[in-house]
Design a protein around this motif. Structure first.
Motif, PDB file in Angstrom:
ATOM      1  N   GLY A   1       0.729  -1.163  -0.033  1.00 37.80           N
ATOM      2  CA  GLY A   1      -0.033   0.091   0.124  1.00 37.80           C
ATOM      3  C   GLY A   1       0.691   1.275   0.088  1.00 37.80           C
ATOM      4  O   GLY A   1       0.539   2.141  -0.602  1.00 37.80           O
ATOM      5  N   GLN A   2       1.947   1.450   0.689  1.00 38.00           N
ATOM      6  CA  GLN A   2       2.793   2.532   0.834  1.00 38.00           C
ATOM      7  C   GLN A   2       3.513   2.658  -0.765  1.00 38.00           C
ATOM      8  O   GLN A   2       3.401   3.784  -1.123  1.00 38.00           O
ATOM      9  N   ARG A   3       3.864   1.668  -1.408  1.00 34.83           N
ATOM     10  CA  ARG A   3       4.214   1.856  -2.619  1.00 34.83           C
ATOM     11  C   ARG A   3       3.126   2.448  -3.776  1.00 34.83           C
ATOM     12  O   ARG A   3       3.682   3.225  -4.324  1.00 34.83           O
ATOM     13  N   GLU A   4       2.091   1.931  -3.475  1.00 29.13           N
ATOM     14  CA  GLU A   4       1.070   2.454  -4.132  1.00 29.13           C
ATOM     15  C   GLU A   4       0.800   3.936  -3.816  1.00 29.13           C
ATOM     16  O   GLU A   4       0.392   4.740  -4.780  1.00 29.13           O
ATOM     17  N   LEU A   5       0.787   4.128  -2.979  1.00 31.50           N
ATOM     18  CA  LEU A   5       0.395   5.566  -2.215  1.00 31.50           C
ATOM     19  C   LEU A   5       1.713   6.560  -3.003  1.00 31.50           C
ATOM     20  O   LEU A   5       1.328   7.537  -3.555  1.00 31.50           O
TER      21      LEU A   5
ATOM     22  N   ARG B   1       3.439   5.835  -5.791  1.00 27.77           N
ATOM     23  CA  ARG B   1       3.173   5.898  -7.021  1.00 27.77           C
ATOM     24  C   ARG B   1       2.088   6.889  -7.413  1.00 27.77           C
ATOM     25  O   ARG B   1       2.307   7.613  -8.289  1.00 27.77           O
ATOM     26  N   PHE B   2       1.108   6.968  -6.658  1.00 22.73           N
ATOM     27  CA  PHE B   2      -0.183   7.772  -6.958  1.00 22.73           C
ATOM     28  C   PHE B   2       0.330   9.000  -6.510  1.00 22.73           C
ATOM     29  O   PHE B   2      -0.001   9.950  -7.645  1.00 22.73           O
ATOM     30  N   TRP B   3       1.043   9.345  -5.669  1.00 25.21           N
ATOM     31  CA  TRP B   3       1.500  10.831  -5.385  1.00 25.21           C
ATOM     32  C   TRP B   3       2.291  11.229  -6.676  1.00 25.21           C
ATOM     33  O   TRP B   3       2.349  12.328  -7.055  1.00 25.21           O
ATOM     34  N   LYS B   4       3.379  10.499  -7.276  1.00 30.07           N
ATOM     35  CA  LYS B   4       4.038  10.693  -8.263  1.00 30.07           C
ATOM     36  C   LYS B   4       3.274  11.371  -9.491  1.00 30.07           C
ATOM     37  O   LYS B   4       3.603  12.232 -10.224  1.00 30.07           O
ATOM     38  N   TYR B   5       2.157  10.551  -9.696  1.00 28.98           N
ATOM     39  CA  TYR B   5       1.354  10.840 -10.814  1.00 28.98           C
ATOM     40  C   TYR B   5       0.443  11.998 -10.509  1.00 28.98           C
ATOM     41  O   TYR B   5       0.259  12.799 -11.313  1.00 28.98           O
TER      42      TYR B   5
ATOM     43  N   VAL C   1      -5.380  16.547   1.586  1.00 29.32           N
ATOM     44  CA  VAL C   1      -4.219  16.553   0.462  1.00 29.32           C
ATOM     45  C   VAL C   1      -2.884  16.228   1.160  1.00 29.32           C
ATOM     46  O   VAL C   1      -1.806  15.691   0.627  1.00 29.32           O
ATOM     47  N   ASP C   2      -2.524  16.962   2.295  1.00 33.50           N
ATOM     48  CA  ASP C   2      -1.318  17.036   2.918  1.00 33.50           C
ATOM     49  C   ASP C   2      -1.100  15.700   3.431  1.00 33.50           C
ATOM     50  O   ASP C   2       0.123  15.074   3.486  1.00 33.50           O
ATOM     51  N   ALA C   3      -2.213  15.202   3.867  1.00 36.47           N
ATOM     52  CA  ALA C   3      -1.931  13.778   4.600  1.00 36.47           C
ATOM     53  C   ALA C   3      -1.870  12.585   3.628  1.00 36.47           C
ATOM     54  O   ALA C   3      -0.979  11.775   3.865  1.00 36.47           O
ATOM     55  N   LEU C   4      -2.457  12.951   2.408  1.00 35.97           N
ATOM     56  CA  LEU C   4      -2.189  11.983   1.357  1.00 35.97           C
ATOM     57  C   LEU C   4      -0.698  12.040   0.835  1.00 35.97           C
ATOM     58  O   LEU C   4      -0.086  11.122   0.310  1.00 35.97           O
ATOM     59  N   LYS C   5      -0.257  13.336   0.811  1.00 33.55           N
ATOM     60  CA  LYS C   5       1.143  13.486   0.266  1.00 33.55           C
ATOM     61  C   LYS C   5       2.217  13.298   1.329  1.00 33.55           C
ATOM     62  O   LYS C   5       3.267  12.435   0.881  1.00 33.55           O
TER      63      LYS C   5
END
Length: 149
Positions: A27-31, A33-37, A66-70
């Motif tokens: 999940g961390q790797r997915e997070l 990757r998502f943030w790079k996109y 958004v800050d928490a996601l980033k």
């Protein structure tokens, strides 16, 4: 209100923790990757109507979400019927040396399009969490909690 069945939850928590040792890393790797996109402008983030309502009632801003996601990290990952759900934690800086924990529940079927399902402060149910709100220790559910999420 506290844990309704400590022994049952203790057993479930041990099993859950073992599974999440691997799943949370994925999940961390997915997070990440998502943030790079997102940074490239090729990803989309949606806030469900429920998340928008909870954002207001639980005193979180869209900026904080958004800050928490980033800057947050994945503590739980589950996959069901081709849909991935992540539980992300972050500690928002409120003022000097004061932080507020935030949990985000996000789901996606496509790594470039995520939905924020809900947002909450895990201190509202402290008995469910250990280790700075990163490890679930109670799995009890009651109807009121289901309605709150």
């Amino acid at each position: 209100m506290g844990c309704e069945n400590p022994e049952k939850c203790r057993l479930k928590a041990a099993k859950h923790e073992k599974i999440q040792q691997t799943q949370a890393l994925i999940g961390q790797r997915e997070l990440e990757r998502f943030w790079k996109y997102m940074q490239k402008g090729s990803a989309k983030l949606n806030l469900y109507r429920h998340a928008k309502r909870r954002e207001f009632f639980r005193a979180f801003s869209e900026y904080q979400i958004v800050d928490a996601l980033k800057n947050g990290w994945c503590i739980e990952r589950n996959v069901k019927d081709g849909e991935t759900t992540l539980l992300i934690i972050y500690h928002l800086k409120i003022s000097s040396k004061i932080f507020r924990p935030i949990h985000l529940v996000c789901k996606f079927t496509d790594i470039k399009c995520w939905d924020v399902i809900t947002v909450y402060d895990p201190r509202s149910k402290e008995y469910k969490w250990e280790n700075n709100y990163q490890k679930r220790i109670c799995f009890c559910k009651n109807q009121k909690e289901e309605d709150d999420i």
